[in-house]
Structure formats: C-alpha cells, structure tokens
Design a protein around this motif. Sequence first.
Motif, PDB file in Angstrom:
ATOM      1  N   SER A 103     -61.110  18.154 -12.741  1.00  0.00           N
ATOM      2  CA  SER A 103     -60.830  19.523 -12.879  1.00  0.00           C
ATOM      3  C   SER A 103     -59.151  19.302 -12.343  1.00  0.00           C
ATOM      4  N   LYS A 104     -58.435  20.472 -12.742  1.00  0.00           N
ATOM      5  CA  LYS A 104     -57.156  20.832 -12.009  1.00  0.00           C
ATOM      6  C   LYS A 104     -57.235  20.921 -10.879  1.00  0.00           C
ATOM      7  N   TYR A 105     -58.192  22.621 -10.390  1.00  0.00           N
ATOM      8  CA  TYR A 105     -58.448  22.745  -9.434  1.00  0.00           C
ATOM      9  C   TYR A 105     -59.570  23.080  -8.706  1.00  0.00           C
ATOM     10  N   SER A 154     -57.535  28.039 -14.153  1.00  0.00           N
ATOM     11  CA  SER A 154     -57.392  27.914 -15.039  1.00  0.00           C
ATOM     12  C   SER A 154     -58.652  26.643 -15.038  1.00  0.00           C
ATOM     13  N   SER A 155     -59.018  26.273 -13.827  1.00  0.00           N
ATOM     14  CA  SER A 155     -59.949  25.372 -14.165  1.00  0.00           C
ATOM     15  C   SER A 155     -61.873  26.019 -14.021  1.00  0.00           C
ATOM     16  N   LEU A 163     -57.738  17.998  -8.766  1.00  0.00           N
ATOM     17  CA  LEU A 163     -57.014  17.151  -7.822  1.00  0.00           C
ATOM     18  C   LEU A 163     -56.427  18.226  -6.746  1.00  0.00           C
ATOM     19  N   ARG A 216     -57.144  11.294  -6.404  1.00  0.00           N
ATOM     20  CA  ARG A 216     -57.432  11.231  -7.519  1.00  0.00           C
ATOM     21  C   ARG A 216     -57.604   9.399  -7.836  1.00  0.00           C
ATOM     22  N   GLU A 253     -58.880  18.090 -17.702  1.00  0.00           N
ATOM     23  CA  GLU A 253     -57.944  19.566 -17.524  1.00  0.00           C
ATOM     24  C   GLU A 253     -56.729  19.359 -18.139  1.00  0.00           C
ATOM     25  N   GLU A 296     -54.427  16.989 -18.077  1.00  0.00           N
ATOM     26  CA  GLU A 296     -53.778  15.453 -18.177  1.00  0.00           C
ATOM     27  C   GLU A 296     -54.441  15.063 -16.986  1.00  0.00           C
ATOM     28  N   PRO A 315     -50.096  15.580 -12.948  1.00  0.00           N
ATOM     29  CA  PRO A 315     -48.561  15.999 -13.606  1.00  0.00           C
ATOM     30  C   PRO A 315     -47.364  15.080 -13.253  1.00  0.00           C
ATOM     31  N   GLU A 372     -50.943   6.855 -17.018  1.00  0.00           N
ATOM     32  CA  GLU A 372     -51.797   7.850 -17.118  1.00  0.00           C
ATOM     33  C   GLU A 372     -52.377   7.230 -18.257  1.00  0.00           C
ATOM     34  N   TYR A 427     -57.498  21.680 -23.308  1.00  0.00           N
ATOM     35  CA  TYR A 427     -56.089  22.471 -23.238  1.00  0.00           C
ATOM     36  C   TYR A 427     -56.228  23.362 -23.270  1.00  0.00           C
TER      37      TYR A 427
END
Length: 365
Positions: free
Chosen positions: A10-12, A18-19, A42, A70, A86, A88, A91, A98, A112
């Motif tokens: 997850s991003k957050y 969003s996460s 992340l 990460r 999530e 990518e 960022p 990647e 997304y």
Amino acid sequence: MKRMKVLLFSKYSRRGPSSRLRSLQYLPMLKEYGIDVQVRALFPDAYLEERYHGSPSSALYRAWWHGTQRIVQILRRSEHDLAWIEGELFPYLPNWIESALARSVTPYVVDYDDALFHKYDLSQSPWVRRLLGSKIDKVMRGATCVIAGNGYLAARALRAGAARTAIIPTVVDEQRYTTVRHGADRPSVIGWIGSPATEHYVLDNREVLERVCVKYGARLLLVGPHVDIAKQFNSVVPEVVAWSEDNEVAMIKRMDVGIMPLRDGPWERGKCGYKIIQYMACGLPVVASEVGTNNDIVRHGENGFLAASASAWEKRLGQLLTDWSLRSRMGLAGRMCVENEYSLKAQAPRLAEVLRNAGRGSCAA
C-alpha cells in the motif's frame, strides 16, 4: 479451500484515505474468504504527520528513507501467492527500476482509484513527461490484473495493454453509516466533505452556493478544507470543520444535501465519487457535477441530481431545499444503492474472487 497469502504494497497506512478505502478496510472480510494479507505500507503515519504538520525537507528525507526500506522489503524473500500493489511501487522512479523490482514480487495485481498516470503524462514538467509519461502504462501491462475504481481507469489499462481488468468501485463500510432524517423545522444544511487539495471545486461554485443559501435560508458546512476558506465567501459564512476518520460520519449526518462539484478534466474523470457514496450511505440526496463516474453513481431524479451548469446547480439545490419529501425519497434510494453496489458487503466477495483468480494467473472481470 487452501488459504491464500497476499503481500500488500500500500502507499499509506490507515491514515491515508486511498489505502484505507481501496485495501485496508477489506482485510478482515478477506480473511473470512481465506485470504491472509500482509501489509507493507510505503509511507506510515509518521511520514504523513511530517508532511501535513512538519517541514517539507523533513518529509522529503522521510520519503527517501521509507523508499529504501521498501526496496529491502521487496528483495527479502517472501512466501506469498500474489502481490497487491497500490498504483506503483515507487512514486517518481523510472519504470526500469520499478519493473526490475517488480519481478521479485510477481505475480501481482495493481489497483487504481484515481488517474495516477496523469500525474506523469500531463505533468507541467517536460522531463517528467519524457521520463515517466508511460510508466503507469508499463506497470499495468506487467500486471496479472488491473483493478480499477471506474470505467475511465479500466479503459486506460486496456489501452496500455493490460491482460485483464476488473472494475471494483471505492466503497464504504455500510455498518459505520446510518441514515439521518432532519425535520423541516430547521435551516437546511448544504454539505461538502473533502480536503485542502480539493477545496477549489467548492470555490468554483462559491457564487451559486452563496445565492442558494441566501435565497432559501440554508447553511453551508465544509468538512476538511483549509480553515481560511471561509474568508473567500462574501454573503455567507460557511462552517468549516477539520476532517478526521472518527468524525466524518457525524459531520455528514448534520447535512441535508451533499454536493460533489468537479471540473470536467482528465484528472476528474478518473475520480471514483467516494464522497457521493458517503452522502448516500447516510440517506442524503446529492447534487453532483455531470463528470466521470458521477454519471454512474447518481441516477438523475432518483437518488440525486446531476448538474452541468451554474443555473442547473441553482435549480437542483433549490428543489431539494424546498421539498422535504423529495429529499427523503432520494435519500432512501441512495442508501439502497450503496447497500446493493457500493458497500463492503457487496464488493468484498468480488475482490476476493479477483485476488484468488489472479493468484492462479487469471482474473474475474
């Protein structure tokens, strides 16, 4: 049935909307479907706290630090059946980095809930457009399945060459939301919930909102923008309340009509209409811009109104503010829509099926 192990990048952490909405809120129900998810966020809460309330330089330092962590997580061997990414992994890093790291976590699905690709291909920086403009397309192409929050995002994935797509809208935990019915003996409240990053949509419609509030004696409640947004209004002083996960439902329940104004642009067409779903979950009628997925969620004249011009906004808000029974009817229709289509109860089985099939190399559409 054999239990499935999923590694979630997850991003957050939970504080990141969003996460929280696209993945973390599903985890207890996925466990019931035999899917165990290990989370690798992340950016944890400490980063978000630094970003929102600390110094930009400290936030940037933390971002680099967490990015390094990460990389270590990805390279460390993990026994999992599927990776769930999530957006990518990193960022603003080029796709060759990647994709090289993604080979360590294959197979993977990528999720997304907004037009992340436009952050790169529509960037004001020519260097970002040149180096990263096609990055997300390549991430989509390498996925076993792309999970998209709406048709606009799914269409981009197909154009990018994604093997499979599944549309799963952003949803609410319907058990957190209960319907509200205010009597006609109090001033009506027009409400908006968002963030400082989206408050410009409200300001685009400031004059309409002021006219409507003055004409019908209504009040305006704004949840989540900068506190000084109130200074940009003239004939009406909106009530501005800070957003928190704990108070968002209570704030929505103070409203009589929920609004979601948008501009008609590429980024807006990628939005998933989450605030509309929140309003409807509390039994509120809505007025929303005729843009993107709003057209799918709002059934014009049934659970709310779509508006494409200032005059349409003024007309539709006036109808709802002067007709309590119309508000009640539309609110009940909206709640039913949420329960049937935009709730955890409705979408968790679909998400579980998508993850299981992706782990076998296919994807439920």
